[in-house]
Scaffold this motif. Structure first.
Motif, short mmCIF file in Angstrom:
data_model
loop_
_atom_site.label_atom_id
_atom_site.label_comp_id
_atom_site.label_asym_id
_atom_site.label_seq_id
_atom_site.Cartn_x
_atom_site.Cartn_y
_atom_site.Cartn_z
N ILE A 25 0.80 -1.21 0.11
CA ILE A 25 0.01 0.09 -0.06
C ILE A 25 0.73 1.26 -0.01
O ILE A 25 0.39 2.41 -0.27
CB ILE A 25 -1.05 -0.03 1.26
CG1 ILE A 25 -2.29 0.93 0.79
CG2 ILE A 25 -0.21 0.46 2.44
CD1 ILE A 25 -3.14 0.26 -0.02
N GLY A 26 2.16 1.10 0.20
CA GLY A 26 3.00 2.28 0.39
C GLY A 26 2.99 3.28 -0.82
O GLY A 26 2.82 4.42 -0.74
N PRO A 27 2.97 2.70 -2.03
CA PRO A 27 3.03 3.64 -3.23
C PRO A 27 1.66 4.31 -3.19
O PRO A 27 1.35 5.38 -4.16
CB PRO A 27 3.15 2.63 -4.42
CG PRO A 27 3.98 1.55 -3.76
CD PRO A 27 3.25 1.34 -2.16
N ALA A 28 0.64 3.87 -2.64
CA ALA A 28 -0.66 4.45 -2.58
C ALA A 28 -0.72 6.01 -2.31
O ALA A 28 -1.53 6.65 -2.29
CB ALA A 28 -1.70 3.65 -1.99
N ALA A 29 0.54 6.43 -1.33
CA ALA A 29 0.60 7.80 -0.76
C ALA A 29 0.53 8.79 -2.06
O ALA A 29 0.34 9.94 -1.95
CB ALA A 29 1.89 7.97 -0.18
N TYR A 149 -10.17 4.27 -8.28
CA TYR A 149 -9.86 5.08 -7.15
C TYR A 149 -8.55 5.74 -6.88
O TYR A 149 -8.38 6.65 -6.04
CB TYR A 149 -10.03 4.19 -5.82
CG TYR A 149 -11.51 3.62 -5.79
CD1 TYR A 149 -12.58 4.46 -5.20
CD2 TYR A 149 -11.43 2.27 -5.92
CE1 TYR A 149 -13.78 3.65 -5.27
CE2 TYR A 149 -12.84 1.39 -5.70
CZ TYR A 149 -14.08 2.42 -5.70
OH TYR A 149 -15.06 1.62 -5.60
N GLY A 150 -7.88 5.90 -8.17
CA GLY A 150 -6.48 6.37 -8.19
C GLY A 150 -5.53 5.78 -6.85
O GLY A 150 -4.53 6.40 -6.84
N ILE A 151 -5.77 4.72 -6.84
CA ILE A 151 -4.84 3.90 -5.70
C ILE A 151 -3.84 2.97 -6.41
O ILE A 151 -4.21 1.90 -6.98
CB ILE A 151 -5.63 3.24 -4.68
CG1 ILE A 151 -6.81 4.09 -3.95
CG2 ILE A 151 -4.88 2.49 -3.68
CD1 ILE A 151 -7.71 3.37 -3.07
N LEU A 152 -2.62 3.58 -6.39
CA LEU A 152 -1.52 2.74 -7.02
C LEU A 152 -0.89 1.83 -5.93
O LEU A 152 0.09 2.60 -5.27
CB LEU A 152 -0.70 3.78 -7.80
CG LEU A 152 -1.03 4.10 -9.26
CD1 LEU A 152 0.03 5.15 -9.70
CD2 LEU A 152 -0.71 2.96 -9.94
N THR A 153 -1.27 0.54 -5.96
CA THR A 153 -0.36 -0.20 -5.01
C THR A 153 0.64 -0.67 -5.73
O THR A 153 1.12 -0.44 -7.02
CB THR A 153 -1.29 -1.41 -4.70
OG1 THR A 153 -1.63 -2.03 -5.86
CG2 THR A 153 -2.43 -0.98 -3.95
N SER A 154 1.77 -1.24 -4.87
CA SER A 154 2.64 -1.92 -5.94
C SER A 154 2.48 -3.03 -6.69
O SER A 154 3.25 -2.85 -7.91
CB SER A 154 3.92 -2.63 -4.94
OG SER A 154 3.09 -3.78 -4.07
#
Length: 258
Positions: A25-29, A149-154
């Motif tokens: 989840i870190g890259p979702a920042a 949702y614009g959420i870019l996970t690893s």
């Protein structure tokens, strides 16, 4: 009594899930606008300083997408549509019409799911499946990827890379998916953040949003485009947006409403 030598193993066993979750989840920042603008301007959709990229998510939808296509024709504007692969295969004629009218197809994933649990193999497979659906339907290979949702996970970063796609989010949005969205609120929300070189996010469907909310985005569209043109900005798809400088060499042109 447990041996002290076993404690490191127990600690590692406890920390492993946290490490995996953090890596996932870190890259979702990058979802945070300030993070994108400062550290990842290309991911924020930064392009030519006198151009605005117009993008739509979540389609195609036969109930609403044709209305956007008609409105864009009237405005003489082309846009980039981030399409769900599952809907591309359900409505191929609409996707071909979209491309036939000069718009750019891009990938929004296979379905509009939330990526809370790590599933990199599934992410890779589904993004590739969506790319294949767009290519098979339109004859065009998509370039851009915007995750739901614009959420870019690893896993989604990896999936985009494996599929040869460039991830891009946005620099201004209309918050047009809510039940209380109005044409005025959508225009104001876009104008608050939009500057030359920016990328606008709107939605051409209410598939995963409040019923009928797309009508507010549709009604706001002429005002958004007119505001950009009054500010001396051209409006078009991401393919015309081009890469922007990481650090502009001067103050950018003002956006609509600024």
């Amino acid at each position: 009594m447990a041996s002290p030598s076993g404690r490191p193993w127990r600690t590692a066993a406890l920390l492993l899930p946290l490490t995996v979750a953090g890596a996932h989840i870190g890259p979702a920042a990058t979802w945070l606008p300030a993070v994108r603008r400062l550290l990842f301007p290309r991911l924020a959709g930064t392009g030519h300083r006198r151009h605005v990229a117009l993008t739509f998510d979540d389609g195609p939808d036969p109930a609403s997408t044709p209305r956007f296509l008609d409105a864009l024709d009237e405005l003489d504007v082309r846009a980039t549509f981030f399409l769900l692969g599952s809907e591309v295969v359900r409505h191929p004629a609409l996707v071909r019409e979209l491309v036939g009218r000069g718009h750019e197809p891009a990938v929004h994933g296979w379905t509009h799911d939330r990526p809370w649990w790590p599933a990199p193999a599934r992410d890779v497979a589904e993004v590739r499946r969506a790319v294949r659906a767009v290519h098979d339907t339109t004859g065009q290979r998509p370039v851009w990827y915007r995750p739901p949702y614009g959420i870019l996970t690893s896993g989604r970063w990896l999936a985009a890379r494996r599929a040869g796609l460039r991830p891009v989010l946005w620099s201004a949005w209309g918050q047009d998916w809510t039940a209380d969205a109005t044409p005025a609120s959508v225009r104001a929300r876009v104008a608050a953040d939009l500057r030359g070189g920016g990328t606008v996010l709107l939605h051409d469907t209410d598939r995963v949003a409040a019923p009928g909310c797309w009508r507010s985005a549709l009604a706001a569209l002429p005002g958004i485009v007119d505001g950009c043109r009054e500010a001396g900005l051209t409006v078009g798809p991401l393919r015309e947006h081009g890469p922007g400088p990481l650090l502009p060499d001067g103050p950018p042109p003002a956006g609509p409403g600024s």
